[in-house]
Scaffold this motif. Structure first.
Motif, PDB file in Angstrom:
ATOM      1  N   PRO A   2      -4.267  -5.893  -3.728  1.00  0.00           N
ATOM      2  CA  PRO A   2      -3.393  -6.179  -4.236  1.00  0.00           C
ATOM      3  C   PRO A   2      -3.077  -7.458  -4.508  1.00  0.00           C
ATOM      4  N   TYR A   4       0.921  -9.981  -5.652  1.00  0.00           N
ATOM      5  CA  TYR A   4       2.345 -10.252  -4.527  1.00  0.00           C
ATOM      6  C   TYR A   4       2.772 -11.658  -5.714  1.00  0.00           C
ATOM      7  N   GLY A  58       5.539  -5.820  -4.634  1.00  0.00           N
ATOM      8  CA  GLY A  58       3.921  -5.856  -4.973  1.00  0.00           C
ATOM      9  C   GLY A  58       3.709  -5.326  -5.945  1.00  0.00           C
TER      10      GLY A  58
END
Length: 115
Positions: A2, A4, A58
């Protein structure tokens, strides 16, 4: 892994362009798998100072985050915010599932000269 987008935004006077930005921004990041993780929530300062607000979006990965930021759709609305709200915005990779900070600690220990 991920990724951000984190914004530390300063207090701003209400303005119609800010409202428009807030109404339109989800439509710009949703095609890239983005979603709000924090937005207009309260925060509690434990060390230092942190005036203003925190926003975090996100994304599935850094490529998607960069593609969203550079997209014509987001670039079209970004001035609606930047004309009225000062702040800092960063884009960061997350850590992989099962991340172990002891690996980083070991590298730090190895870099410290022996006494």
């Amino acid at each position: 892994m991920p990724a951000y987008v984190i914004a530390h935004l300063q207090e701003a006077a209400p303005h119609p362009e800010i409202a428009e930005y807030m109404e339109r921004i989800p439509g710009t990041f949703e095609p890239y798998g983005g979603r709000f993780l924090m937005h207009a929530t309260q925060h509690e300062v434990k060390e230092g100072t942190w005036p203003g607000h925190v926003v975090m979006i996100g994304f599935p990965g850094i490529a998607e985050a960069r593609a969203w930021w550079d997209s014509p759709e987001y670039q079209e609305i970004a001035p609606l915010r930047s004309r009225h709200i000062a702040g800092d915005i960063i884009m960061v990779d997350g850590v992989p599932e099962g991340y172990d900070p002891s690996t980083t600690a070991r590298a730090i220990r190895e870099a410290v000269p022996a006494e």
